[in-house]
Scaffold this motif. Structure first.
Motif, PDB file in Angstrom:
ATOM      1  N   GLU A  56      65.090  25.009  71.443  1.00  0.00           N
ATOM      2  CA  GLU A  56      65.153  23.788  72.166  1.00  0.00           C
ATOM      3  C   GLU A  56      66.344  23.026  71.450  1.00  0.00           C
ATOM      4  N   LEU A  57      66.557  23.087  70.424  1.00  0.00           N
ATOM      5  CA  LEU A  57      67.571  22.149  69.740  1.00  0.00           C
ATOM      6  C   LEU A  57      68.990  22.842  69.318  1.00  0.00           C
ATOM      7  N   ASP A  58      70.187  22.395  69.462  1.00  0.00           N
ATOM      8  CA  ASP A  58      71.181  22.710  68.974  1.00  0.00           C
ATOM      9  C   ASP A  58      71.137  22.638  67.359  1.00  0.00           C
ATOM     10  N   PRO A  59      71.592  23.762  66.945  1.00  0.00           N
ATOM     11  CA  PRO A  59      71.525  24.241  65.358  1.00  0.00           C
ATOM     12  C   PRO A  59      72.314  23.110  64.527  1.00  0.00           C
ATOM     13  N   ALA A  60      73.548  22.616  65.380  1.00  0.00           N
ATOM     14  CA  ALA A  60      74.330  21.406  64.907  1.00  0.00           C
ATOM     15  C   ALA A  60      73.518  20.202  64.862  1.00  0.00           C
ATOM     16  N   LEU A  61      72.811  19.795  65.649  1.00  0.00           N
ATOM     17  CA  LEU A  61      71.904  18.802  65.638  1.00  0.00           C
ATOM     18  C   LEU A  61      70.795  19.058  64.421  1.00  0.00           C
ATOM     19  N   VAL A  62      70.325  20.108  64.407  1.00  0.00           N
ATOM     20  CA  VAL A  62      69.359  20.558  63.084  1.00  0.00           C
ATOM     21  C   VAL A  62      69.979  20.009  61.797  1.00  0.00           C
ATOM     22  N   VAL A 118      62.281   7.713  70.182  1.00  0.00           N
ATOM     23  CA  VAL A 118      61.346   9.060  69.630  1.00  0.00           C
ATOM     24  C   VAL A 118      61.664  10.149  70.800  1.00  0.00           C
ATOM     25  N   ILE A 119      61.950  11.228  70.479  1.00  0.00           N
ATOM     26  CA  ILE A 119      62.111  12.225  71.587  1.00  0.00           C
ATOM     27  C   ILE A 119      61.035  13.510  71.270  1.00  0.00           C
ATOM     28  N   ILE A 120      60.299  13.765  72.192  1.00  0.00           N
ATOM     29  CA  ILE A 120      59.310  14.942  72.172  1.00  0.00           C
ATOM     30  C   ILE A 120      60.087  16.043  73.154  1.00  0.00           C
ATOM     31  N   SER A 121      60.199  17.146  72.527  1.00  0.00           N
ATOM     32  CA  SER A 121      60.704  18.311  73.426  1.00  0.00           C
ATOM     33  C   SER A 121      59.558  19.284  73.416  1.00  0.00           C
ATOM     34  N   ILE A 122      59.126  19.895  74.590  1.00  0.00           N
ATOM     35  CA  ILE A 122      58.144  20.690  74.625  1.00  0.00           C
ATOM     36  C   ILE A 122      58.206  21.795  75.847  1.00  0.00           C
ATOM     37  N   THR A 123      59.086  22.431  75.889  1.00  0.00           N
ATOM     38  CA  THR A 123      59.299  23.468  76.931  1.00  0.00           C
ATOM     39  C   THR A 123      59.248  24.764  76.091  1.00  0.00           C
ATOM     40  N   SER A 124      59.515  25.824  77.086  1.00  0.00           N
ATOM     41  CA  SER A 124      59.390  27.227  76.618  1.00  0.00           C
ATOM     42  C   SER A 124      60.653  28.053  76.731  1.00  0.00           C
ATOM     43  N   SER A 125      61.690  27.168  76.145  1.00  0.00           N
ATOM     44  CA  SER A 125      63.389  27.449  76.431  1.00  0.00           C
ATOM     45  C   SER A 125      63.489  28.306  75.269  1.00  0.00           C
ATOM     46  N   PHE A 126      64.634  29.412  75.654  1.00  0.00           N
ATOM     47  CA  PHE A 126      64.984  30.404  74.705  1.00  0.00           C
ATOM     48  C   PHE A 126      66.416  30.121  74.383  1.00  0.00           C
ATOM     49  N   ALA A 127      66.926  28.958  74.773  1.00  0.00           N
ATOM     50  CA  ALA A 127      68.466  28.484  74.473  1.00  0.00           C
ATOM     51  C   ALA A 127      68.214  27.004  74.247  1.00  0.00           C
ATOM     52  N   PRO A 128      69.342  26.338  73.314  1.00  0.00           N
ATOM     53  CA  PRO A 128      69.243  24.941  72.925  1.00  0.00           C
ATOM     54  C   PRO A 128      69.403  24.204  74.403  1.00  0.00           C
ATOM     55  N   ILE A 129      68.754  23.050  74.453  1.00  0.00           N
ATOM     56  CA  ILE A 129      68.560  22.062  75.403  1.00  0.00           C
ATOM     57  C   ILE A 129      69.368  20.665  74.834  1.00  0.00           C
ATOM     58  N   LEU A 130      68.846  20.312  74.018  1.00  0.00           N
ATOM     59  CA  LEU A 130      69.167  19.181  73.495  1.00  0.00           C
ATOM     60  C   LEU A 130      70.465  19.379  72.442  1.00  0.00           C
ATOM     61  N   MET A 131      71.401  18.713  72.758  1.00  0.00           N
ATOM     62  CA  MET A 131      72.769  18.953  71.864  1.00  0.00           C
ATOM     63  C   MET A 131      73.167  18.171  70.956  1.00  0.00           C
ATOM     64  N   SER A 132      73.638  18.398  69.891  1.00  0.00           N
ATOM     65  CA  SER A 132      74.009  17.220  68.882  1.00  0.00           C
ATOM     66  C   SER A 132      74.690  15.894  69.393  1.00  0.00           C
ATOM     67  N   ASP A 133      75.497  16.226  70.476  1.00  0.00           N
ATOM     68  CA  ASP A 133      76.405  15.048  70.962  1.00  0.00           C
ATOM     69  C   ASP A 133      75.664  14.254  71.773  1.00  0.00           C
ATOM     70  N   HIS A 134      74.537  14.690  72.125  1.00  0.00           N
ATOM     71  CA  HIS A 134      73.333  14.051  73.059  1.00  0.00           C
ATOM     72  C   HIS A 134      72.711  12.702  72.292  1.00  0.00           C
ATOM     73  N   VAL A 135      72.596  13.042  71.038  1.00  0.00           N
ATOM     74  CA  VAL A 135      71.427  12.222  70.439  1.00  0.00           C
ATOM     75  C   VAL A 135      72.545  11.150  69.367  1.00  0.00           C
ATOM     76  N   LYS A 136      72.219   9.940  69.739  1.00  0.00           N
ATOM     77  CA  LYS A 136      72.926   8.791  68.975  1.00  0.00           C
ATOM     78  C   LYS A 136      72.126   7.629  68.624  1.00  0.00           C
ATOM     79  N   GLY A 137      72.191   7.064  67.436  1.00  0.00           N
ATOM     80  CA  GLY A 137      71.523   6.007  66.993  1.00  0.00           C
ATOM     81  C   GLY A 137      70.183   6.614  66.118  1.00  0.00           C
ATOM     82  N   PRO A 138      69.479   5.754  65.548  1.00  0.00           N
ATOM     83  CA  PRO A 138      68.191   6.326  64.792  1.00  0.00           C
ATOM     84  C   PRO A 138      67.344   6.779  65.849  1.00  0.00           C
TER      85      PRO A 138
END
Ligand code: NAD
Length: 320
Positions: free
Chosen positions: A228-234, A193-213
């Motif tokens: 916070e998230l890469d639109p490709a991840l979304v 489980v990942i919780i993202s809670i920043t005030s970012s204005f650009a993606p931080i967590l990219m699609s390539d970073h996330v693996k597995g359920p």
């Protein structure tokens, strides 16, 4: 009317009461019993402040009202935190104001409760590693709620400003869990489980970073332009939110929606899963909950805290 001052909220509100209130109001929204009013948010041209209202009506819980407040960036000079809010409840039978409740701590508790509710319904089975992206004020509340309502054995974390990571280490220590600061590729590969809670204005967590359920609770984006998230991840994930319209306009999914890589039909209100109208995770590898923060969450926790304050003789009664 009843008044519950900000200074009394910490001693009254419990994480369980916040969790139950948020879960119930998401369910009421999905049944069509509760709806949020359009959000008002204005730059008032004074003290660089952003001021606004979030309100709604829950006909099943008979909760009517609004949260008023916003962001005052220069509040340090007054020895106050920058986010300031107050929640007002009204009697839905008469229109008379029934309560005024300090909204600062309640905002953090209801936001943390929302991501914990999303994990209850969407996290992969046997989730043991919690990944935190963000180490600001909200992150400690998020971690506490996730640990309280989950079965995590370890916390890993990353923050754009590494000097803030001590907040995550200290909070994990307070909760009796090991903490490790890691790079984002390790965080995305190891966390269930990942919780993202920043005030970012650009993606931080990219699609390539996330693996597995993995379940991602994206909690930081609550304004147009934040991200916070890469639109490709979304685009790769099964998508859930508190309120679909708000998610697509000011939430994390605004970006993928603008790029037309997702459509409104692909985003499900979490309440539908809670009431059994949607299977939730199913066979999806990645689920994302876009927690945008709705007014009904504020009203639900305020109503719960007024009940607790009255039961304990701590609510102040005034005539108005
Ligand atoms: P904070 O100011 O205490 O911490 C900010 C966090 O964002 C830190 O992790 C910091 O390192 C990071 N950050 C700051 N500037 C950044 C930038 N330019 N790019 C990337 N990261 C940056 O804030 P907080 O009170 O912890 O709130 C975090 C976010 O959560 C804010 O965006 C806030 O508006 C949002 N929030 C959402 C809800 C909701 O219901 N969804 C409720 C409350 C707060």
């Amino acid at each position: 009317m009843w008044v519950v001052p900000e200074k009394d909220i910490a001693g009254l509100m419990t994480p369980e009461a916040a969790f139950d209130a948020v879960e119930a109001v998401f369910a009421a929204m999905a049944r069509g019993d509760a709806y949020n009013f359009p959000v008002v948010r204005e730059a008032i041209g004074h003290e660089d402040a952003l001021y606004g209202f979030k309100g709604g009506f829950d006909a099943s819980g008979l909760t009517l009202g609004l949260k008023a407040g916003g962001y005052w960036p220069n509040n340090q000079k007054h020895d106050l935190i920058n986010h300031q809010s107050t929640i007002f409840l009204f009697d839905p039978d008469t229109g008379r104001v029934s309560a005024a409740v300090g909204g600062n701590l309640l905002t953090a508790l209801r936001t943390a409760a929302a991501s914990a509710v999303s994990s209850k319904y969407l996290a992969p089975k046997e989730a043991r590693v919690l990944g935190m992206v963000g180490a600001g004020h909200q992150s400690a509340f998020q971690m506490r709620a996730a640990i309280r309502f989950g079965n995590f054995e370890k916390v890993i974390g990353w923050n754009p400003h590494p000097e803030m990571l001590s907040r995550l280490a200290d909070t994990a220590a307070e909760l009796g869990l090991p903490f490790e600061a890691v790079e984002l590729d390790r965080l995305g590969a190891e966390a269930d489980v990942i919780i993202s809670i920043t005030s970012s204005f650009a993606p931080i967590l990219m699609s390539d970073h996330v693996k597995g359920p993995t379940h991602i609770a994206a909690m930081g984006t609550d304004t147009k332009g934040k991200q916070e998230l890469d639109p490709a991840l979304v685009a790769r994930a099964r998508l859930f939110t508190d309120e679909v319209a708000q998610s697509l306009s000011i939430g994390e999914f605004q970006h993928a929606a603008a790029q037309k890589t997702i459509s409104a039909e692909e985003v499900t209100a979490l309440g539908k899963v809670i009431i059994g109208d949607h299977e939730g995770r199913g066979d999806a590898e990645i689920t994302i909950f876009d927690g945008t923060g709705v007014g009904l969450q504020d009203l639900a926790v305020a109503a719960a805290v007024v009940d607790l304050a009255r039961q304990q003789g701590k609510a102040i009664e005034i005539g108005i």
